[in-house]
Design a protein around this motif. Structure first.
Motif, PDB file in Angstrom:
ATOM      1  N   ARG A 223     -31.843 -11.529   1.084  1.00 44.16           N
ATOM      2  CA  ARG A 223     -30.809 -10.343   0.867  1.00 44.16           C
ATOM      3  C   ARG A 223     -30.824 -10.160  -0.722  1.00 44.16           C
ATOM      4  O   ARG A 223     -31.015 -11.114  -1.532  1.00 44.16           O
ATOM      5  CB  ARG A 223     -29.434 -10.849   1.347  1.00 44.16           C
ATOM      6  N   GLU A 225     -28.747  -8.078  -3.711  1.00 47.30           N
ATOM      7  CA  GLU A 225     -27.780  -7.131  -3.961  1.00 47.30           C
ATOM      8  C   GLU A 225     -27.606  -6.830  -5.377  1.00 47.30           C
ATOM      9  O   GLU A 225     -27.705  -7.797  -6.235  1.00 47.30           O
ATOM     10  CB  GLU A 225     -26.299  -7.765  -3.562  1.00 47.30           C
ATOM     11  N   GLY A 230     -23.674  -2.654  -6.216  1.00 50.99           N
ATOM     12  CA  GLY A 230     -23.323  -3.168  -5.061  1.00 50.99           C
ATOM     13  C   GLY A 230     -24.464  -2.700  -3.988  1.00 50.99           C
ATOM     14  O   GLY A 230     -24.255  -3.094  -2.875  1.00 50.99           O
ATOM     15  N   SER A 232     -27.278  -2.993  -1.648  1.00 52.10           N
ATOM     16  CA  SER A 232     -27.771  -4.214  -1.153  1.00 52.10           C
ATOM     17  C   SER A 232     -28.940  -3.972  -0.120  1.00 52.10           C
ATOM     18  O   SER A 232     -28.986  -2.769   0.370  1.00 52.10           O
ATOM     19  CB  SER A 232     -26.506  -5.128  -0.455  1.00 52.10           C
TER      20      SER A 232
END
Length: 243
Positions: A223, A225, A230, A232
């Protein structure tokens, strides 16, 4: 996960994957889907497809089980190819198999010195259209494909012109290079790979296409981000790539 050339022995698996994939992706009647699969992959047509020199018919296996395939036609006179179908069994979607198949097609074509790839997907398939857009392709037109005797509109995608590398100086004074051809879909805008050298040998991190900032952190699940806006990128384990 293994990607290989499809063989005549894979016919039944291919037919099952195609039927289940069409059922999950399109609002077509069961009769239309069954007739289409029989038309495209019966004994004679399937054997011809896997034997053609101008077709790249790839199948992906997961733990020895066929779970997806692609059909790509090569146009020698244009030095290009058309990815006609990319099917993944719905039971195995969301595991990045579609992206793995797509990457394998691109790799095989590069080995054959094929420089241009077009993607074709039915216009009604929203997920399929988004897949090509996330891969950096642009819609350049529309075509028509016959399914069980009826015409359907398909969108035609072509890879956008490469933008190349852009040097960028980090806050610590290090020069890094943003590769606008290295695209990962984000929740708001794409992320681009960032490298410490122009040969792209060493990955530095990612560039956020939303706010133009750099990020060099990725968690164990893949992941990303952006700490600024923000934006992502989903964990790769749960990548819901097309089929």
């Amino acid at each position: 996960m293994e990607v290989r050339a499809a063989t005549p022995d894979d016919q039944r698996a291919v037919m099952e994957i195609a039927e289940r994939s069409l059922q999950a992706s399109y609002t077509l009647s069961p009769g239309t889907i069954e007739g289409t699969v029989q038309q495209w992959y019966d004994d004679e047509d399937y054997a011809e497809k896997v034997a053609r020199d101008d077709m790249l018919f790839l199948l992906v296996e997961l733990e020895g089980q066929p779970v997806g395939f692609t059909e790509t036609v090569i146009h020698d006179d244009e030095n290009g190819a058309d990815l006609l179908w990319l099917h993944v069994h719905p039971d195995y979607r969301g595991e990045g198999i579609g992206s793995e198949l797509f990457a394998a097609v691109r790799d095989r074509l590069r080995e054959m010195d094929i420089s241009q790839l077009r993607g074709r997907v039915l216009s009604m398939n929203e997920v399929g259209n988004t897949f090509y857009q996330d891969k950096g392709f642009e819609k350049v037109g529309e075509g028509e494909v016959e399914i069980d005797g009826s015409p359907y509109t398909e969108a035609i995608y072509l890879e956008a012109e490469p933008e190349g590398l852009e040097p960028r100086t980090t806050e610590s004074g290090q020069t890094v290079y943003i590769d606008y051809d290295d695209v990962d879909p984000g929740s708001m805008e794409p992320f681009h790979g960032v490298y410490t050298d122009q040969d792209r040998d060493e990955k530095y991190g990612y560039h956020c296409g939303k706010c133009d900032s750099l990020a060099n952190a990725m968690d164990a699940m893949g992941r990303i981000e952006c700490s600024e806006c923000g934006n992502s990128r989903k964990p790769t384990r749960w990548d819901a790539a097309y089929m």
